[in-house]
Design a protein around this motif. Sequence first.
Motif, PDB file in Angstrom:
ATOM      1  N   LEU A 217      42.191 -74.978   5.534  1.00 20.56           N
ATOM      2  CA  LEU A 217      42.591 -75.688   4.412  1.00 20.56           C
ATOM      3  C   LEU A 217      41.537 -75.472   3.386  1.00 20.56           C
ATOM      4  O   LEU A 217      40.229 -75.114   3.574  1.00 20.56           O
ATOM      5  CB  LEU A 217      42.901 -77.175   4.847  1.00 20.56           C
TER       6      LEU A 217
ATOM      7  N   PHE B  34      46.177 -85.858   0.793  1.00 18.44           N
ATOM      8  CA  PHE B  34      46.619 -84.643   1.254  1.00 18.44           C
ATOM      9  C   PHE B  34      47.925 -84.429   0.613  1.00 18.44           C
ATOM     10  O   PHE B  34      48.881 -85.062   0.344  1.00 18.44           O
ATOM     11  CB  PHE B  34      47.124 -85.229   2.903  1.00 18.44           C
TER      12      PHE B  34
ATOM     13  N   LEU C 167      50.120 -79.079   2.492  1.00 14.00           N
ATOM     14  CA  LEU C 167      49.274 -78.276   3.651  1.00 14.00           C
ATOM     15  C   LEU C 167      50.298 -77.695   4.821  1.00 14.00           C
ATOM     16  O   LEU C 167      49.750 -77.624   6.106  1.00 14.00           O
ATOM     17  CB  LEU C 167      47.978 -79.135   4.099  1.00 14.00           C
TER      18      LEU C 167
ATOM     19  N   SER D 169      44.805 -77.031  11.894  1.00 15.85           N
ATOM     20  CA  SER D 169      44.207 -77.275  10.887  1.00 15.85           C
ATOM     21  C   SER D 169      43.908 -79.001  10.645  1.00 15.85           C
ATOM     22  O   SER D 169      42.604 -79.275  10.570  1.00 15.85           O
ATOM     23  CB  SER D 169      44.748 -76.756   9.424  1.00 15.85           C
TER      24      SER D 169
ATOM     25  N   SER E  58      44.474 -79.332   0.834  1.00 13.95           N
ATOM     26  CA  SER E  58      45.789 -78.688   0.686  1.00 13.95           C
ATOM     27  C   SER E  58      45.628 -77.164   1.037  1.00 13.95           C
ATOM     28  O   SER E  58      44.497 -76.552   1.742  1.00 13.95           O
ATOM     29  CB  SER E  58      46.148 -78.158  -1.010  1.00 13.95           C
ATOM     30  N   SER E  59      46.837 -76.717   1.097  1.00 14.53           N
ATOM     31  CA  SER E  59      46.843 -75.031   1.644  1.00 14.53           C
ATOM     32  C   SER E  59      47.606 -74.365   0.945  1.00 14.53           C
ATOM     33  O   SER E  59      48.285 -73.442   1.127  1.00 14.53           O
ATOM     34  CB  SER E  59      46.912 -75.079   3.025  1.00 14.53           C
TER      35      SER E  59
ATOM     36  N   MET F 273      49.855 -75.964  10.788  1.00 12.66           N
ATOM     37  CA  MET F 273      49.418 -77.362  10.396  1.00 12.66           C
ATOM     38  C   MET F 273      48.959 -78.277  11.481  1.00 12.66           C
ATOM     39  O   MET F 273      47.898 -79.090  11.335  1.00 12.66           O
ATOM     40  CB  MET F 273      50.901 -77.963   9.844  1.00 12.66           C
TER      41      MET F 273
ATOM     42  N   ASP G 161      47.475 -70.631   3.201  1.00 11.45           N
ATOM     43  CA  ASP G 161      47.337 -69.973   1.977  1.00 11.45           C
ATOM     44  C   ASP G 161      46.651 -68.377   2.406  1.00 11.45           C
ATOM     45  O   ASP G 161      45.115 -68.491   2.958  1.00 11.45           O
ATOM     46  CB  ASP G 161      46.345 -70.708   1.173  1.00 11.45           C
TER      47      ASP G 161
ATOM     48  N   ASP H 131      57.051 -79.107   2.023  1.00 11.87           N
ATOM     49  CA  ASP H 131      55.562 -79.062   1.729  1.00 11.87           C
ATOM     50  C   ASP H 131      54.955 -80.141   0.923  1.00 11.87           C
ATOM     51  O   ASP H 131      53.974 -80.524   1.067  1.00 11.87           O
ATOM     52  CB  ASP H 131      55.358 -77.597   1.396  1.00 11.87           C
TER      53      ASP H 131
END
Length: 317
Positions: A212, A197, A200, A289, A263-264, A286, A204, A136
Amino acid sequence: MTNRLPLILFFSFFITFPVAAQRNAPIKEQDIRAELGFLASDAMQGRGSGTIYERIAAEYIASQFRQFGLEPGGDTDSAGNKDYVQSVSLNSSTTWNVIGIVKGSQPDEAIMLSAHLDHLGVNEGLTGDKIFNGADDDASGSVAVLELARVLAAGKQPRRTIYFVCFGSEERGGIGSRYFIANPPVPLAQIVADLTFEMLGRPDAKVPAGTLWLTGFERSTLGPELARQGAALVADPHPEQNFFRRSDNYSLAVRGVIAHTVSSFGLHTDYHRPSDDISKIDFPFMTRSLNSLVKPVQWLANSTFRPTWLPGQAPTR
Protein backbone atom coordinates in the motif's frame (compact mmCIF):
# COMPACT_ATOMS: atom_id res chain seq x y z
CA MET A 1 -37.58 8.59 16.47
CA THR A 2 -37.26 7.05 12.99
CA ASN A 3 -38.15 3.37 12.80
CA ARG A 4 -35.00 1.57 11.63
CA LEU A 5 -36.55 -1.86 11.27
CA PRO A 6 -37.06 -1.55 7.48
CA LEU A 7 -33.41 -0.60 7.06
CA ILE A 8 -32.22 -3.52 9.16
CA LEU A 9 -34.47 -5.95 7.31
CA PHE A 10 -33.27 -4.56 3.99
CA PHE A 11 -29.64 -5.45 4.52
CA SER A 12 -30.10 -8.52 6.70
CA PHE A 13 -30.83 -10.58 3.59
CA PHE A 14 -27.42 -9.78 2.13
CA ILE A 15 -25.00 -10.58 4.97
CA THR A 16 -23.97 -13.44 7.17
CA PHE A 17 -22.45 -12.22 10.41
CA PRO A 18 -19.19 -13.91 11.35
CA VAL A 19 -19.34 -16.11 14.43
CA ALA A 20 -17.81 -14.87 17.66
CA ALA A 21 -14.82 -17.20 17.43
CA GLN A 22 -13.66 -15.43 14.28
CA ARG A 23 -13.30 -12.07 16.00
CA ASN A 24 -9.98 -13.00 17.55
CA ALA A 25 -8.50 -14.13 14.23
CA PRO A 26 -6.50 -11.97 11.82
CA ILE A 27 -8.37 -10.27 9.00
CA LYS A 28 -9.98 -12.90 6.80
CA GLU A 29 -10.75 -12.72 3.09
CA GLN A 30 -14.21 -14.18 3.65
CA ASP A 31 -15.14 -11.26 5.92
CA ILE A 32 -13.80 -8.69 3.45
CA ARG A 33 -15.82 -10.35 0.69
CA ALA A 34 -19.00 -10.35 2.78
CA GLU A 35 -18.77 -6.71 3.85
CA LEU A 36 -17.64 -5.32 0.52
CA GLY A 37 -20.13 -7.54 -1.29
CA PHE A 38 -22.94 -5.83 0.59
CA LEU A 39 -21.73 -2.24 0.45
CA ALA A 40 -20.93 -2.34 -3.28
CA SER A 41 -23.89 -4.47 -4.36
CA ASP A 42 -26.43 -3.22 -6.91
CA ALA A 43 -29.00 -3.30 -4.10
CA MET A 44 -27.17 -0.37 -2.50
CA GLN A 45 -27.69 1.76 -5.62
CA GLY A 46 -24.26 3.35 -5.42
CA ARG A 47 -24.63 4.71 -1.86
CA GLY A 48 -25.30 8.19 -3.22
CA SER A 49 -24.43 11.06 -0.88
CA GLY A 50 -27.45 12.08 1.17
CA THR A 51 -29.67 9.26 -0.13
CA ILE A 52 -31.48 6.50 1.73
CA TYR A 53 -28.85 4.10 0.43
CA GLU A 54 -26.09 6.08 2.11
CA ARG A 55 -28.22 5.87 5.27
CA ILE A 56 -28.52 2.09 4.89
CA ALA A 57 -24.73 1.84 4.48
CA ALA A 58 -24.30 3.88 7.67
CA GLU A 59 -26.72 1.66 9.59
CA TYR A 60 -24.96 -1.47 8.33
CA ILE A 61 -21.57 -0.19 9.46
CA ALA A 62 -23.11 0.80 12.80
CA SER A 63 -24.51 -2.72 13.22
CA GLN A 64 -21.04 -4.16 12.65
CA PHE A 65 -19.48 -1.77 15.16
CA ARG A 66 -22.12 -2.85 17.66
CA GLN A 67 -21.38 -6.52 17.00
CA PHE A 68 -17.65 -5.97 17.45
CA GLY A 69 -18.25 -4.39 20.86
CA LEU A 70 -17.28 -0.79 20.07
CA GLU A 71 -18.81 2.03 22.08
CA PRO A 72 -21.11 4.39 20.15
CA GLY A 73 -19.89 7.90 19.37
CA GLY A 74 -22.75 9.34 17.33
CA ASP A 75 -25.96 11.17 18.19
CA THR A 76 -27.65 11.15 21.59
CA ASP A 77 -31.42 10.69 21.66
CA SER A 78 -33.92 12.41 23.95
CA ALA A 79 -33.52 9.66 26.54
CA GLY A 80 -29.77 10.14 26.68
CA ASN A 81 -28.89 6.99 24.71
CA LYS A 82 -25.87 7.16 22.41
CA ASP A 83 -26.05 5.88 18.82
CA TYR A 84 -23.26 5.00 16.39
CA VAL A 85 -24.76 7.11 13.61
CA GLN A 86 -24.27 10.88 13.54
CA SER A 87 -26.78 12.83 11.44
CA VAL A 88 -25.53 15.88 9.57
CA SER A 89 -28.12 18.26 8.12
CA LEU A 90 -27.57 19.57 4.60
CA ASN A 91 -29.50 22.33 2.84
CA SER A 92 -32.13 19.97 1.49
CA SER A 93 -31.23 16.56 2.90
CA THR A 94 -29.15 14.74 5.50
CA THR A 95 -25.90 12.84 5.43
CA TRP A 96 -24.62 10.37 8.00
CA ASN A 97 -21.34 9.62 9.72
CA VAL A 98 -20.72 6.48 11.77
CA ILE A 99 -18.50 6.59 14.86
CA GLY A 100 -17.34 3.65 16.97
CA ILE A 101 -14.92 3.88 19.86
CA VAL A 102 -12.46 1.60 21.63
CA LYS A 103 -11.62 3.43 24.86
CA GLY A 104 -7.97 3.60 25.87
CA SER A 105 -6.40 3.74 29.31
CA GLN A 106 -5.03 7.26 28.63
CA PRO A 107 -8.10 9.36 27.85
CA ASP A 108 -6.12 12.40 26.69
CA GLU A 109 -4.67 10.68 23.60
CA ALA A 110 -6.47 9.18 20.60
CA ILE A 111 -5.92 7.90 17.08
CA MET A 112 -8.43 7.77 14.22
CA LEU A 113 -9.01 5.21 11.48
CA SER A 114 -11.40 6.60 8.88
CA ALA A 115 -12.92 6.24 5.42
CA HIS A 116 -15.94 7.55 3.51
CA LEU A 117 -19.03 5.40 3.08
CA ASP A 118 -20.78 7.25 0.23
CA HIS A 119 -20.30 7.17 -3.53
CA LEU A 120 -22.00 8.61 -6.62
CA GLY A 121 -25.34 6.78 -6.65
CA VAL A 122 -27.20 6.23 -9.93
CA ASN A 123 -27.12 8.19 -13.20
CA GLU A 124 -30.38 7.56 -15.03
CA GLY A 125 -29.05 9.41 -18.06
CA LEU A 126 -26.62 6.61 -18.89
CA THR A 127 -27.35 3.65 -21.14
CA GLY A 128 -26.48 0.20 -19.85
CA ASP A 129 -25.12 0.08 -16.30
CA LYS A 130 -26.35 3.15 -14.42
CA ILE A 131 -25.14 2.24 -10.90
CA PHE A 132 -21.88 3.64 -9.58
CA ASN A 133 -21.16 0.79 -7.14
CA GLY A 134 -17.94 2.31 -5.82
CA ALA A 135 -16.37 -1.01 -4.87
CA ASP A 136 -12.88 0.46 -4.75
CA ASP A 137 -14.04 4.03 -4.03
CA ASP A 138 -14.62 3.70 -1.19
CA ALA A 139 -16.31 0.51 -0.09
CA SER A 140 -12.78 -0.89 0.17
CA GLY A 141 -11.80 1.82 2.64
CA SER A 142 -14.94 1.35 4.74
CA VAL A 143 -14.20 -2.38 4.90
CA ALA A 144 -10.63 -1.63 6.00
CA VAL A 145 -12.03 0.40 8.91
CA LEU A 146 -14.50 -2.39 9.74
CA GLU A 147 -11.87 -5.12 9.73
CA LEU A 148 -9.39 -3.16 11.82
CA ALA A 149 -12.24 -2.44 14.24
CA ARG A 150 -13.02 -6.15 14.46
CA VAL A 151 -9.43 -7.08 15.29
CA LEU A 152 -8.56 -4.18 17.60
CA ALA A 153 -11.80 -4.38 19.59
CA ALA A 154 -11.11 -8.06 20.28
CA GLY A 155 -7.70 -7.36 21.81
CA LYS A 156 -6.55 -5.86 25.09
CA GLN A 157 -7.50 -2.33 26.00
CA PRO A 158 -5.13 0.01 24.16
CA ARG A 159 -3.23 2.86 25.74
CA ARG A 160 -4.82 5.38 23.34
CA THR A 161 -8.50 5.64 22.50
CA ILE A 162 -9.25 4.57 18.92
CA TYR A 163 -11.97 6.29 16.90
CA PHE A 164 -13.29 4.32 13.93
CA VAL A 165 -15.13 6.77 11.70
CA CYS A 166 -16.89 6.39 8.35
CA PHE A 167 -17.86 9.74 6.87
CA GLY A 168 -20.85 10.58 4.71
CA SER A 169 -20.91 12.81 1.64
CA GLU A 170 -17.20 12.90 0.89
CA GLU A 171 -18.18 12.93 -2.77
CA ARG A 172 -20.06 16.20 -2.19
CA GLY A 173 -17.06 18.03 -0.79
CA GLY A 174 -16.22 16.23 2.44
CA ILE A 175 -19.37 17.33 4.24
CA GLY A 176 -19.34 14.57 6.84
CA SER A 177 -15.69 14.96 7.75
CA ARG A 178 -15.95 18.76 7.95
CA TYR A 179 -18.87 18.43 10.37
CA PHE A 180 -16.95 15.91 12.48
CA ILE A 181 -13.92 18.21 12.65
CA ALA A 182 -16.11 21.17 13.64
CA ASN A 183 -17.72 19.03 16.37
CA PRO A 184 -14.94 16.66 17.46
CA PRO A 185 -15.53 14.12 20.23
CA VAL A 186 -12.25 15.25 21.83
CA PRO A 187 -10.09 18.32 21.25
CA LEU A 188 -8.22 17.88 17.97
CA ALA A 189 -4.93 18.35 19.80
CA GLN A 190 -5.59 15.01 21.51
CA ILE A 191 -5.82 13.14 18.18
CA VAL A 192 -2.26 11.90 17.71
CA ALA A 193 -2.80 10.61 14.16
CA ASP A 194 -5.42 9.78 11.56
CA LEU A 195 -5.17 7.13 8.86
CA THR A 196 -7.80 7.57 6.17
CA PHE A 197 -8.40 4.53 3.96
CA GLU A 198 -9.35 5.18 0.35
CA MET A 199 -9.28 2.93 -2.71
CA LEU A 200 -7.17 -0.02 -1.59
CA GLY A 201 -9.02 -2.83 -3.34
CA ARG A 202 -6.55 -3.32 -6.19
CA PRO A 203 -2.74 -3.37 -6.32
CA ASP A 204 -0.81 -0.49 -7.83
CA ALA A 205 1.77 -1.67 -10.37
CA LYS A 206 4.01 1.29 -9.51
CA VAL A 207 4.87 -0.10 -6.06
CA PRO A 208 6.12 -3.54 -4.93
CA ALA A 209 3.60 -6.39 -4.94
CA GLY A 210 1.42 -6.56 -1.85
CA THR A 211 2.19 -2.95 -0.92
CA LEU A 212 0.00 0.00 0.00
CA TRP A 213 1.10 3.62 -0.24
CA LEU A 214 0.64 6.65 1.99
CA THR A 215 -0.16 10.13 0.73
CA GLY A 216 2.25 12.75 2.06
CA PHE A 217 4.65 10.03 3.23
CA GLU A 218 7.51 12.54 3.08
CA ARG A 219 5.67 15.16 5.13
CA SER A 220 5.68 13.54 8.58
CA THR A 221 7.30 10.88 10.72
CA LEU A 222 4.17 8.69 10.71
CA GLY A 223 4.58 6.69 7.48
CA PRO A 224 8.27 5.81 7.93
CA GLU A 225 7.64 4.70 11.50
CA LEU A 226 4.67 2.50 10.56
CA ALA A 227 6.81 0.94 7.82
CA ARG A 228 9.55 0.23 10.39
CA GLN A 229 6.91 -1.49 12.51
CA GLY A 230 6.08 -3.85 9.61
CA ALA A 231 3.39 -2.08 7.59
CA ALA A 232 3.58 -2.83 3.84
CA LEU A 233 3.56 0.90 3.25
CA VAL A 234 5.61 3.11 0.92
CA ALA A 235 5.50 6.65 -0.43
CA ASP A 236 2.76 7.70 -2.86
CA PRO A 237 4.11 6.96 -6.37
CA HIS A 238 1.78 9.55 -7.95
CA PRO A 239 2.87 12.91 -6.47
CA GLU A 240 1.62 14.72 -9.57
CA GLN A 241 -1.95 13.74 -8.60
CA ASN A 242 -1.73 15.61 -5.28
CA PHE A 243 -3.71 12.88 -3.51
CA PHE A 244 -2.67 14.18 -0.08
CA ARG A 245 -5.13 17.07 -0.57
CA ARG A 246 -7.91 15.03 -2.18
CA SER A 247 -9.37 12.99 0.66
CA ASP A 248 -10.91 13.49 4.11
CA ASN A 249 -7.48 13.39 5.76
CA TYR A 250 -6.70 16.89 4.50
CA SER A 251 -9.41 18.63 6.54
CA LEU A 252 -7.77 17.18 9.65
CA ALA A 253 -4.23 17.88 8.46
CA VAL A 254 -4.82 21.61 7.99
CA ARG A 255 -6.07 21.69 11.60
CA GLY A 256 -2.77 20.26 12.82
CA VAL A 257 -3.61 16.55 13.07
CA ILE A 258 -1.02 14.23 11.51
CA ALA A 259 -3.40 12.79 8.94
CA HIS A 260 -2.62 10.80 5.80
CA THR A 261 -4.47 8.52 3.39
CA VAL A 262 -3.60 4.85 2.87
CA SER A 263 -4.31 3.68 -0.68
CA SER A 264 -3.25 1.49 -3.58
CA PHE A 265 -5.05 3.38 -6.34
CA GLY A 266 -3.11 2.73 -9.53
CA LEU A 267 -5.06 5.29 -11.60
CA HIS A 268 -7.33 2.61 -13.04
CA THR A 269 -9.88 3.78 -15.57
CA ASP A 270 -12.89 2.62 -13.53
CA TYR A 271 -12.51 5.60 -11.18
CA HIS A 272 -15.91 7.34 -10.83
CA ARG A 273 -17.47 5.05 -13.41
CA PRO A 274 -20.17 2.36 -13.14
CA SER A 275 -17.45 -0.20 -13.89
CA ASP A 276 -15.94 0.18 -10.39
CA ASP A 277 -17.48 -3.17 -9.49
CA ILE A 278 -16.86 -5.95 -6.99
CA SER A 279 -15.56 -8.14 -9.82
CA LYS A 280 -12.51 -5.85 -10.12
CA ILE A 281 -11.48 -6.17 -6.44
CA ASP A 282 -8.34 -8.22 -5.74
CA PHE A 283 -9.44 -9.81 -2.48
CA PRO A 284 -6.23 -11.77 -1.74
CA PHE A 285 -4.19 -8.56 -2.18
CA MET A 286 -6.55 -6.59 0.03
CA THR A 287 -6.44 -9.27 2.73
CA ARG A 288 -2.64 -9.50 2.79
CA SER A 289 -2.06 -5.76 2.75
CA LEU A 290 -4.59 -5.03 5.50
CA ASN A 291 -3.14 -7.76 7.68
CA SER A 292 0.26 -6.06 7.36
CA LEU A 293 -1.26 -3.01 9.09
CA VAL A 294 -2.69 -4.77 12.15
CA LYS A 295 0.42 -4.94 14.32
CA PRO A 296 1.71 -1.47 13.34
CA VAL A 297 -1.66 0.08 14.16
CA GLN A 298 -1.78 -1.84 17.46
CA TRP A 299 1.70 -0.50 18.18
CA LEU A 300 0.58 3.07 17.38
CA ALA A 301 -2.40 2.69 19.72
CA ASN A 302 -0.19 1.47 22.56
CA SER A 303 3.04 3.44 22.14
CA THR A 304 4.14 6.84 23.39
CA PHE A 305 5.36 7.73 19.89
CA ARG A 306 3.76 10.96 18.70
CA PRO A 307 4.26 11.68 14.98
CA THR A 308 5.20 15.17 13.88
CA TRP A 309 5.27 17.15 10.67
CA LEU A 310 8.75 17.45 9.24
CA PRO A 311 10.20 20.97 8.91
CA GLY A 312 8.28 22.97 6.33
CA GLN A 313 5.88 20.10 5.56
CA ALA A 314 2.83 20.98 7.68
CA PRO A 315 -0.02 21.73 5.25
CA THR A 316 -1.59 25.16 5.00
CA ARG A 317 -4.89 26.02 3.38
